[in-house]
Design a protein around this motif. Sequence first.
Motif, short mmCIF file in Angstrom:
data_model
loop_
_atom_site.label_atom_id
_atom_site.label_comp_id
_atom_site.label_asym_id
_atom_site.label_seq_id
_atom_site.Cartn_x
_atom_site.Cartn_y
_atom_site.Cartn_z
N THR A 282 0.83 -1.21 0.00
CA THR A 282 0.00 0.00 0.00
C THR A 282 0.86 1.26 0.00
O THR A 282 0.55 2.24 -0.70
CB THR A 282 -0.93 0.03 1.22
N LEU A 283 1.95 1.24 0.76
CA LEU A 283 2.85 2.40 0.78
C LEU A 283 3.56 2.57 -0.55
O LEU A 283 3.73 3.69 -1.04
CB LEU A 283 3.89 2.24 1.90
N LYS A 284 3.96 1.48 -1.16
CA LYS A 284 4.64 1.57 -2.46
C LYS A 284 3.68 2.08 -3.54
O LYS A 284 4.09 2.86 -4.41
CB LYS A 284 5.22 0.21 -2.85
N ASN A 285 2.43 1.67 -3.47
CA ASN A 285 1.45 2.19 -4.41
C ASN A 285 1.29 3.70 -4.25
O ASN A 285 1.19 4.44 -5.24
CB ASN A 285 0.09 1.50 -4.20
N ALA A 286 1.27 4.15 -2.98
CA ALA A 286 1.16 5.59 -2.72
C ALA A 286 2.39 6.34 -3.21
O ALA A 286 2.29 7.47 -3.71
CB ALA A 286 0.97 5.83 -1.22
N LEU A 287 3.57 5.73 -3.10
CA LEU A 287 4.80 6.34 -3.60
C LEU A 287 4.76 6.47 -5.12
O LEU A 287 5.19 7.49 -5.68
CB LEU A 287 6.02 5.52 -3.17
N HIS A 302 10.68 2.96 -10.90
CA HIS A 302 11.67 2.30 -10.04
C HIS A 302 10.99 1.66 -8.82
O HIS A 302 11.31 0.53 -8.43
CB HIS A 302 12.72 3.32 -9.59
N VAL A 303 10.04 2.41 -8.22
CA VAL A 303 9.31 1.86 -7.07
C VAL A 303 8.51 0.64 -7.49
O VAL A 303 8.50 -0.39 -6.81
CB VAL A 303 8.38 2.93 -6.46
N PHE A 304 7.85 0.74 -8.64
CA PHE A 304 7.02 -0.38 -9.12
C PHE A 304 7.84 -1.63 -9.36
O PHE A 304 7.45 -2.74 -8.97
CB PHE A 304 6.30 0.03 -10.41
N VAL A 305 9.00 -1.47 -10.00
CA VAL A 305 9.86 -2.62 -10.32
C VAL A 305 10.28 -3.35 -9.05
O VAL A 305 10.46 -4.58 -9.05
CB VAL A 305 11.09 -2.15 -11.13
N ASN A 306 10.42 -2.61 -7.95
CA ASN A 306 10.91 -3.21 -6.70
C ASN A 306 9.79 -3.74 -5.80
O ASN A 306 10.05 -4.10 -4.66
CB ASN A 306 11.75 -2.19 -5.94
N THR A 308 7.63 -6.70 -4.82
CA THR A 308 7.74 -8.15 -5.02
C THR A 308 6.37 -8.79 -5.28
O THR A 308 6.25 -9.64 -6.16
CB THR A 308 8.38 -8.81 -3.79
N ARG A 309 5.36 -8.36 -4.55
CA ARG A 309 4.01 -8.91 -4.73
C ARG A 309 3.08 -7.80 -5.20
O ARG A 309 2.51 -7.06 -4.40
CB ARG A 309 3.49 -9.51 -3.42
N ARG A 310 2.93 -7.69 -6.50
CA ARG A 310 2.14 -6.60 -7.07
C ARG A 310 0.66 -6.97 -7.08
O ARG A 310 0.29 -8.02 -7.57
CB ARG A 310 2.62 -6.31 -8.50
N THR A 311 -0.14 -6.06 -6.55
CA THR A 311 -1.58 -6.25 -6.55
C THR A 311 -2.18 -5.56 -7.78
O THR A 311 -1.48 -4.85 -8.51
CB THR A 311 -2.20 -5.66 -5.28
N VAL A 312 -3.48 -5.74 -7.96
CA VAL A 312 -4.15 -5.06 -9.08
C VAL A 312 -4.04 -3.55 -8.93
O VAL A 312 -3.94 -2.81 -9.92
CB VAL A 312 -5.63 -5.50 -9.16
N ILE A 313 -3.99 -3.07 -7.68
CA ILE A 313 -3.83 -1.62 -7.45
C ILE A 313 -2.45 -1.16 -7.89
O ILE A 313 -2.30 -0.08 -8.47
CB ILE A 313 -4.08 -1.29 -5.96
N SER A 314 -1.42 -2.00 -7.63
CA SER A 314 -0.05 -1.65 -8.05
C SER A 314 0.01 -1.49 -9.57
O SER A 314 0.53 -0.49 -10.09
CB SER A 314 0.94 -2.72 -7.61
N TRP A 315 -0.53 -2.47 -10.29
CA TRP A 315 -0.52 -2.43 -11.75
C TRP A 315 -1.34 -1.24 -12.27
O TRP A 315 -0.90 -0.51 -13.17
CB TRP A 315 -1.08 -3.73 -12.33
N THR A 316 -2.51 -1.05 -11.70
CA THR A 316 -3.38 0.04 -12.16
C THR A 316 -2.74 1.39 -11.92
O THR A 316 -2.83 2.30 -12.77
CB THR A 316 -4.74 -0.04 -11.44
#
Length: 551
Positions: A282-287, A302-306, A308-316
Amino acid sequence: MRERLLYLLKHCSNLNHVETAHGFMVRTALHHDKLLLSQFIETCSSLGFSAYAHSVFSVNSQSHPHIYVFNTMIKGMTLCNSAFEALLVYKSIGRVGLRPDCYSFPFALKAVVDLRAMSLGTQIHSQAICAGLESNVHVVSALIQMYSSCARISDARKVFDEMRLASVCSDDVVVWMAMIAGYVKVGDPDTAMDLLSRMPRTQTDGAVLITWTSVIAGYAQMDRPDEAIAVFRKMQLENVVPDEIAMLAVLSACAQLGAFHIRLGECIHGYVKKRGFDQMVTLKNALIEMYSNSGNISNALHVFVNITRRTVISWTTIISALAFHGLGTQALDMFSRMEMAQVKPNDITFIAVLSACAHVGLVNLGRYYFHAMKYRYGIQHEIQHYGCMIDLLGRAGYLAEALKLVSEMPFQPNAAIWGSLLAASNIHGDAELGELALLHLVQLEPWNSGNYALLSNIYASAGRWDKSVMARKLMRDKGVRKMPGWSFIQVSTRTHEFIAGDTSHPQFDRIHGTLFTMNEEMKTAHYDPINEFDNHDSDIGPASISYCSSF
């Protein structure tokens, strides 16, 4: 035997376990034990077997009633989203000769909140007073939560003030937190902050942190990011150490401000790493969102690449970031990677995908994704998806198809959709469509001067000067005021904002002199910026042009 059975009940994980435990309780005559029965009800409720729990409770409540068991049943029903049944259990307390205690009222009031049953809430409040529990800390905090959740913040404050005047539990953290959270809930973070500044400093660090975080989040949710960050800085001055939830709240504020507070966002990113919070998705998504809004798409990637467990929110979030920066091709490539990773997209994902198609101008691909949403992914079209598709068609010049899609929508078109059509008619010089769009926009947002300016430009570009003048006259007749142009520039760590016609900047004279020199040099070069923009309404152009005309 009793302790072992209590342990087993706490570790049940399926219906078979529950039935076995219940059978053993009946065979050993322990099904009347209030602690075991309460634990059995709690276990059933937590596993989703509320009907089973209620059937066992009903058998025992008549022959061996105990308020502790009733309270557990009320709590269990509210946890299972059975608020109505919870209130029925609460009402049955008096029928078996029991009286509600300081735990009965909070559980019942929680059910009132779920049902938004304000009249029942006031009745329970009266019953708490009759029971002499109106000053109990648990009851007071539950009443405050109930009234504020039902948008009766003045009644909540009355309960809070009466508690303080009576000097009963006036320093208790739970009561102060409930009142502050109530103001945040109704969208009044200013009063929440005022209470926070006066809150007795006898609370535990965890409670203080939760209260500060709720106020920060309240300002961010009200689109007041500057105040959210100011509260965060005050929290630091009070030596309150932020946790991951506080970081999430302040990152949300930084994301709203974009480049204005990129330095603070970067500092928070460093703090997140230092505290070991960088594994929180959740913090990485906010970043990602914060870096994207500040214009630093490389850091967002860079934050996205790092992660490890990407959720649908991360991808979106990263697809939206790429599309927002005009990187439509990369955004669509990212969506393909998301599909290969077997992460199912949601409705927000497709808003980003359709937006990316609009930026790149891929009309056929946009049509495919628009239809695939429903038939391949089972996601129903919302008005935002129609808006993206209409924007895509309009940008590409498919105006008739865009207008047809508007007529086929199961929703009433909003200002954003008509605004897209107005902008498209401006790009492609379709005065009739522009006039149609404006007629709807005048009804939906009659105060927006930009709509009239765009229509005036459409008529002017088509050589219909009489209509262009009429559009401006219509704006004046309706009393619509033109919004001044504005711009900002960041120098080192400071951001300077400029508004057309404003003379309050501390270096106004120096700026004025520089612009005068620039104008003289442009005249020497036979370039006149004012005439250059006369045929394109200067009110919606860069603020610097408005400055030139103002000076």
